[in-house]
Design a protein around this motif. Structure first.
Motif, PDB file in Angstrom:
ATOM      1  N   VAL A  14      -3.129   6.549 -12.046  1.00 45.44           N
ATOM      2  CA  VAL A  14      -3.999   6.385 -10.880  1.00 45.44           C
ATOM      3  C   VAL A  14      -4.798   7.655 -10.676  1.00 45.44           C
ATOM      4  CG1 VAL A  14      -4.032   6.018  -8.402  1.00 45.44           C
ATOM      5  CG2 VAL A  14      -2.343   4.857  -9.824  1.00 45.44           C
TER       6      VAL A  14
ATOM      7  N   ARG B  23      -6.783  10.602  -9.007  1.00 47.15           N
ATOM      8  CA  ARG B  23      -6.572  11.245  -7.716  1.00 47.15           C
ATOM      9  C   ARG B  23      -7.532  10.692  -6.658  1.00 47.15           C
ATOM     10  NH1 ARG B  23      -5.293  16.900  -6.305  1.00 47.15           N
ATOM     11  NH2 ARG B  23      -5.006  17.294  -8.496  1.00 47.15           N
TER      12      ARG B  23
ATOM     13  N   PHE C 185       2.624   1.908  -3.183  1.00 51.05           N
ATOM     14  CA  PHE C 185       1.613   2.401  -4.115  1.00 51.05           C
ATOM     15  C   PHE C 185       1.424   3.902  -3.925  1.00 51.05           C
ATOM     16  CE2 PHE C 185      -2.797   3.697  -4.425  1.00 51.05           C
ATOM     17  CZ  PHE C 185      -3.104   3.352  -5.729  1.00 51.05           C
ATOM     18  N   LEU C 186       1.339   4.289  -2.647  1.00 49.84           N
ATOM     19  CA  LEU C 186       1.111   5.699  -2.355  1.00 49.84           C
ATOM     20  C   LEU C 186       2.270   6.558  -2.819  1.00 49.84           C
ATOM     21  CD1 LEU C 186      -0.496   5.536   1.163  1.00 49.84           C
ATOM     22  CD2 LEU C 186      -1.411   6.699  -0.838  1.00 49.84           C
TER      23      LEU C 186
ATOM     24  N   ILE D 213      -2.101   5.472  10.735  1.00 44.52           N
ATOM     25  CA  ILE D 213      -0.822   6.127  10.578  1.00 44.52           C
ATOM     26  C   ILE D 213      -1.117   7.602  10.381  1.00 44.52           C
ATOM     27  CG2 ILE D 213       1.267   6.241   9.186  1.00 44.52           C
ATOM     28  CD1 ILE D 213       0.415   3.487   8.050  1.00 44.52           C
TER      29      ILE D 213
ATOM     30  N   LEU E 154      -6.313   7.774  -4.801  1.00 47.93           N
ATOM     31  CA  LEU E 154      -5.318   8.129  -3.787  1.00 47.93           C
ATOM     32  C   LEU E 154      -6.009   8.585  -2.513  1.00 47.93           C
ATOM     33  CD1 LEU E 154      -2.256   8.492  -3.461  1.00 47.93           C
ATOM     34  CD2 LEU E 154      -2.616  10.896  -3.945  1.00 47.93           C
TER      35      LEU E 154
ATOM     36  N   SER F 198       2.159   6.826  -6.541  1.00 52.57           N
ATOM     37  CA  SER F 198       1.075   7.643  -7.071  1.00 52.57           C
ATOM     38  C   SER F 198       1.233   9.105  -6.707  1.00 52.57           C
ATOM     39  CB  SER F 198      -0.290   7.118  -6.628  1.00 52.57           C
ATOM     40  OG  SER F 198      -0.226   6.681  -5.320  1.00 52.57           O
TER      41      SER F 198
ATOM     42  N   ARG G  92       0.831  -1.200   0.000  1.00 53.74           N
ATOM     43  CA  ARG G  92       0.000   0.000   0.000  1.00 53.74           C
ATOM     44  C   ARG G  92       0.865   1.250   0.000  1.00 53.74           C
ATOM     45  NH1 ARG G  92      -3.920  -0.733   4.892  1.00 53.74           N
ATOM     46  NH2 ARG G  92      -5.007  -2.556   4.150  1.00 53.74           N
ATOM     47  N   LEU G  93       1.903   1.194   0.835  1.00 53.35           N
ATOM     48  CA  LEU G  93       2.732   2.380   0.995  1.00 53.35           C
ATOM     49  C   LEU G  93       3.484   2.683  -0.283  1.00 53.35           C
ATOM     50  CD1 LEU G  93       4.041   1.741   4.588  1.00 53.35           C
ATOM     51  CD2 LEU G  93       2.057   3.043   3.856  1.00 53.35           C
TER      52      LEU G  93
ATOM     53  N   LEU H 295      -8.544   5.145   3.972  1.00 55.74           N
ATOM     54  CA  LEU H 295      -8.443   3.808   4.531  1.00 55.74           C
ATOM     55  C   LEU H 295      -7.404   3.759   5.641  1.00 55.74           C
ATOM     56  CD1 LEU H 295      -9.862   1.226   3.522  1.00 55.74           C
ATOM     57  CD2 LEU H 295      -7.695   0.579   2.499  1.00 55.74           C
ATOM     58  N   LEU H 296      -6.348   4.510   5.427  1.00 51.82           N
ATOM     59  CA  LEU H 296      -5.251   4.447   6.387  1.00 51.82           C
ATOM     60  C   LEU H 296      -5.427   5.406   7.558  1.00 51.82           C
ATOM     61  CD1 LEU H 296      -2.257   4.248   3.915  1.00 51.82           C
ATOM     62  CD2 LEU H 296      -3.080   2.460   5.421  1.00 51.82           C
TER      63      LEU H 296
ATOM     64  N   SER I  40      -1.797  15.282 -12.992  1.00 54.05           N
ATOM     65  CA  SER I  40      -3.155  15.476 -12.495  1.00 54.05           C
ATOM     66  C   SER I  40      -3.949  16.436 -13.368  1.00 54.05           C
ATOM     67  CB  SER I  40      -3.121  15.995 -11.057  1.00 54.05           C
ATOM     68  OG  SER I  40      -2.380  17.198 -11.041  1.00 54.05           O
TER      69      SER I  40
ATOM     70  N   LEU J 159       6.247   7.000   6.664  1.00 58.52           N
ATOM     71  CA  LEU J 159       5.727   5.680   6.381  1.00 58.52           C
ATOM     72  C   LEU J 159       6.528   4.596   7.075  1.00 58.52           C
ATOM     73  CD1 LEU J 159       4.969   6.084   2.585  1.00 58.52           C
ATOM     74  CD2 LEU J 159       3.400   6.231   4.511  1.00 58.52           C
TER      75      LEU J 159
ATOM     76  N   VAL K  96       3.733  10.565  -9.055  1.00 63.72           N
ATOM     77  CA  VAL K  96       3.133  10.804 -10.360  1.00 63.72           C
ATOM     78  C   VAL K  96       2.289  12.075 -10.333  1.00 63.72           C
ATOM     79  CG1 VAL K  96       1.421   9.960 -11.997  1.00 63.72           C
ATOM     80  CG2 VAL K  96       3.117   8.402 -11.061  1.00 63.72           C
ATOM     81  N   LEU K  97       1.528  12.214  -9.258  1.00 61.87           N
ATOM     82  CA  LEU K  97       0.667  13.386  -9.161  1.00 61.87           C
ATOM     83  C   LEU K  97       1.484  14.662  -9.125  1.00 61.87           C
ATOM     84  CD1 LEU K  97      -2.192  12.415  -6.721  1.00 61.87           C
ATOM     85  CD2 LEU K  97      -2.356  12.989  -9.143  1.00 61.87           C
TER      86      LEU K  97
ATOM     87  N   ALA L 181      -6.876  14.933 -15.036  1.00 62.68           N
ATOM     88  CA  ALA L 181      -8.104  14.694 -14.281  1.00 62.68           C
ATOM     89  C   ALA L 181      -8.990  15.930 -14.235  1.00 62.68           C
ATOM     90  CB  ALA L 181      -7.762  14.244 -12.870  1.00 62.68           C
TER      91      ALA L 181
ATOM     92  N   PHE M 249      -0.853  10.361   8.513  1.00 61.33           N
ATOM     93  CA  PHE M 249      -0.383  10.454   7.142  1.00 61.33           C
ATOM     94  C   PHE M 249      -0.349  11.899   6.701  1.00 61.33           C
ATOM     95  CE2 PHE M 249      -0.448   9.994   2.573  1.00 61.33           C
ATOM     96  CZ  PHE M 249       0.462   8.978   2.417  1.00 61.33           C
TER      97      PHE M 249
ATOM     98  N   ARG N 128      -7.373   5.697  -0.632  1.00 66.03           N
ATOM     99  CA  ARG N 128      -6.355   4.956   0.114  1.00 66.03           C
ATOM    100  C   ARG N 128      -6.008   5.682   1.403  1.00 66.03           C
ATOM    101  NH1 ARG N 128      -4.593  -0.117  -1.996  1.00 66.03           N
ATOM    102  NH2 ARG N 128      -5.689  -0.202  -3.960  1.00 66.03           N
ATOM    103  N   LYS N 129      -5.935   6.984   1.288  1.00 70.16           N
ATOM    104  CA  LYS N 129      -5.605   7.759   2.477  1.00 70.16           C
ATOM    105  C   LYS N 129      -6.677   7.576   3.541  1.00 70.16           C
ATOM    106  CE  LYS N 129      -3.469  11.611   0.263  1.00 70.16           C
ATOM    107  NZ  LYS N 129      -3.707  13.029   0.097  1.00 70.16           N
TER     108      LYS N 129
END
Lengths: 260, 375
Positions: free
Chosen positions: B2, B4, A10-11, B18, B7, A14, A7-8, B13-14, A23, B34, A17-18, A26, B20, B10-11
């Motif tokens: 991915v 936005r 991935f973050l 943590i 993302l 991403s 997960r981390l 979820l966490l 972005s 992390l 990339v952003l 989007a 974050f 996911r945040k």
């Protein structure tokens, strides 16, 4: 732990990339149709505008009134107040025919008419659609109301427009719907009460009318010109008439359906 | 690429596990943050239950309860979970407990359309019953938690629910000697940790089983008189694919019935006036998959007669309204489930279905009310 790490990472990827600016993509509108400037709205000159009026008649033996059984839903029986009859052919005194939809089908090409701001209303009341036949302009709002103590599910079975159905419970707020293309007629039913029927005529101009109980109709504020006037009836079919309107003229156009 | 929104999901979820960093901090800061939890301060305190193992008995009509190997239920964790479940100290202003919205008096719902959070905050979804929640492969209407352990603490920290950070919850409980003793008995030391709270709440929730309804006695208990003739007719409509077709999603198996497939379906409930958009996108919020827009988890129908109002948004007040909704074919929208179509159900059929749904009210389990001394 492994999944946390996945997960981390991935973050990290991403967000990297952003931050490099992808972005922007989007932020672009996803479904931008090729926008064309709307053609100018046609203004009818009230000094020259005429109108069409007429009577719709039914000639022949009037079919007997057919009762409709609402007892499948006892709440409908109660809500309807009195007996219900099939209203697909409503003939009044002197053969006056109600619920015929009369509209200009030719002669207005190239003219772009404003969309009325006020909504047209369909009320589901007594497990019945009110009105039974109605006209509306393209993109004009149709307010759909449920005045009943039961759930309805209105279903415009459109062919040119998008067909849809939507449940509306007792006390639910009105729906505000639109039809985006001309279509004469859209049959409407209730998915729950199979005796409930209505018809919606959608036109890109305001020149339409529904015959009243005395068979009369009026189409006002029409620019002078030659038109095809079409009449639609759910059981009796369609007819056409040519009609020419001189400036300020109130032209008559009667229609007669011959019964069996 | 991915999106936005993924993302952000996911945040979310966490969040709470943590701390974050928001936004676009540098990579170094991100990695440091992390790596901290991985380095271990959270995993030092074991959350494996000790104490007396409990074998949870399933009532008639329900399968064995799935038990995660890392959190076997014990007398001590269940007792601790029960106390936590009814403890208002888990909310910011000490006014709300889990049981406020999952009240045993309302079959572990709150009877409201939308639940009320701390400070009068109102949510957007209807509180589901927790009875038989142990069997569900996904938790929440949108399935954003995969098991009860993952689910349990989320409403505590949710700003529109109990609105209390997990750190505050932990420190509040730590100050209570009764809790310290209960955590010691349940997990071996007095340490109060979030993971232990989650494990205890989850174990308690696994005891919230309700079966042995009239339907169960009829279907699995060989008691052919348990259902009335009208309810038997309703059952036939319920399982008939060309009549009610209800069992397509509210499943009945040969040996047991959960009355849910645990999956996500779009009925069109909540679709806007444009006939396409959803204010609450449901499962899509979690997956980002276009066809999941407007899909929500199938709720169980066990005890459904006692858990009004219905649907994810609590928009339908009665079982009659629910049956009518389905009879009408739901609300059309681009992702309407293929099982949803206009079905012809006579007035009698619909009454029979409602009567059958009334046969799904089961026994309530023992020892799940407020713990002794907390009534």
């Amino acid at each position: 732990m492994a999944s946390t790490l996945r997960r981390l990472s991935f973050l990290v990827v991403s967000s990297a990339v952003l931050s490099t600016g992808c972005s922007r993509k989007a932020e672009q509108p996803q479904t931008a149709p090729a926008s064309q400037p709307a053609p100018p709205v046609y203004h009818v000159d009230s000094a020259t505008a005429g109108s069409i009026h007429g009577i719709v008649r039914y000639q022949g033996k009037v079919p007997p009134k057919k009762p409709i059984d609402l007892s499948e839903d006892p709440a409908c029986v109660e809500a309807h107040h009195g007996k219900a009859y099939d209203e697909s052919i409503l003939v009044g005194r002197g053969g006056a025919l109600a619920n015929a939809f009369v509209y200009v089908s030719k002669g207005l090409e190239g003219k772009n008419f404003a969309t009325p701001a006020e909504a047209v209303v369909i009320d589901q009341k007594g497990c019945w659609f009110h009105p039974h036949v109605l006209g509306v302009q393209v993109n004009q709002t149709v307010d759909i109301i449920n005045s009943d103590p039961v759930t309805h599910n209105i279903h415009p079975m459109a062919a040119t427009n998008r067909a849809w159905n939507h449940s509306q419970g007792p006390g639910d707020p009105p729906m505000h719907r639109k039809f985006t293309k001309p279509e004469v007629m859209i049959p409407v039913k209730c998915n729950i009460h199979d005796w409930m029927h209505a018809y919606i005529g959608v036109l890109d101009h305001p020149y339409f009318a529904v015959s009243a109980e005395d068979g009369t109709f009026t189409i006002p504020n029409l620019p002078p010109g030659t038109y095809t006037l079409t009449i639609w009836h759910e059981k009796l079919g369609t007819q056409d008439q040519q009609i020419t309107i001189s400036p300020q003229q109130s032209a008559a156009a009667d229609f007669t359906y011959k019964g069996k | 690429m991915v999106p936005r929104s993924a993302l952000i999901r996911r945040k979310t979820l966490l969040r709470g596990r943590i701390a974050f960093p928001a936004g676009r901090l540098g990579l170094g800061a991100l990695l440091t943050t992390l790596l901290l939890p991985v380095a271990g301060c959270k995993s030092v305190v074991p959350a494996k239950p000790l104490g007396t193992p409990v074998s949870i008995h399933s009532p008639l009509g329900l399968p064995p309860v799935p038990i995660p190997p890392e959190n076997p239920p014990t007398v001590q964790t269940i007792a601790l979970g029960r106390r936590l479940f009814y403890d208002q100290r888990l909310s910011k202003d000490n006014t709300l407990a889990c049981a406020s919205c999952h009240n045993p008096k309302f079959y572990f719902t709150d009877g409201l359309q939308f639940s009320k959070g701390v400070g009068g905050e109102v949510g957007v979804r209807n509180a589901p019953t927790l009875l038989n929640v142990a069997y569900q492969p996904f938790q929440f209407w949108d399935g954003r938690a995969l098991n009860l352990e993952d689910q349990a603490a989320s409403p505590i920290a949710n700003p529109i629910e109990m609105n209390q950070s997990h750190d505050v919850s932990v420190s509040k409980l730590r100050r209570d000697p009764v809790y310290r003793a209960m955590f010691r008995d349940a997990f071996g030391t007095e340490d109060v940790t979030l993971k232990r709270i989650e494990n205890a709440l989850a174990s308690f929730e696994r005891t919230l089983l309700s079966g042995n309804s009239a339907f169960d006695r009829f279907q699995y208990g060989h008691d052919s008189n348990a259902l009335t003739p009208q309810q038997v007719r309703g059952l036939a409509i319920f399982i008939n694919p060309v009549k009610g077709n209800c069992a397509a999603c509210h499943t009945i198996n040969a040996q047991y019935a959960l009355f849910t497939d645990g999956k996500f379906h779009n009925l069109g409930e909540g679709v806007g006036d444009d006939g396409t958009s959803f204010k609450d996108t449901g499962r899509y919020h979690q997956t980002g998959i276009e066809t999941d827009r407007g899909a929500f988890k199938t709720p169980t129908l066990r005890n459904v007669a006692r858990t009004a109002p219905y649907m994810h948004d609590g928009s339908l007040g009665t079982l009659k309204a629910v049956v009518d909704f389905y009879a009408g074919g739901g609300n059309s929208n681009p992702n309407l489930d293929k099982e949803i179509k206009s079905i012809h159900l006579s007035g009698q059929d619909r009454e029979d279905l409602v009567s059958f749904l009334n046969s799904l009210t089961g026994d309530l389990p023992a020892n799940v009310g407020p713990p002794p001394g907390k009534e």
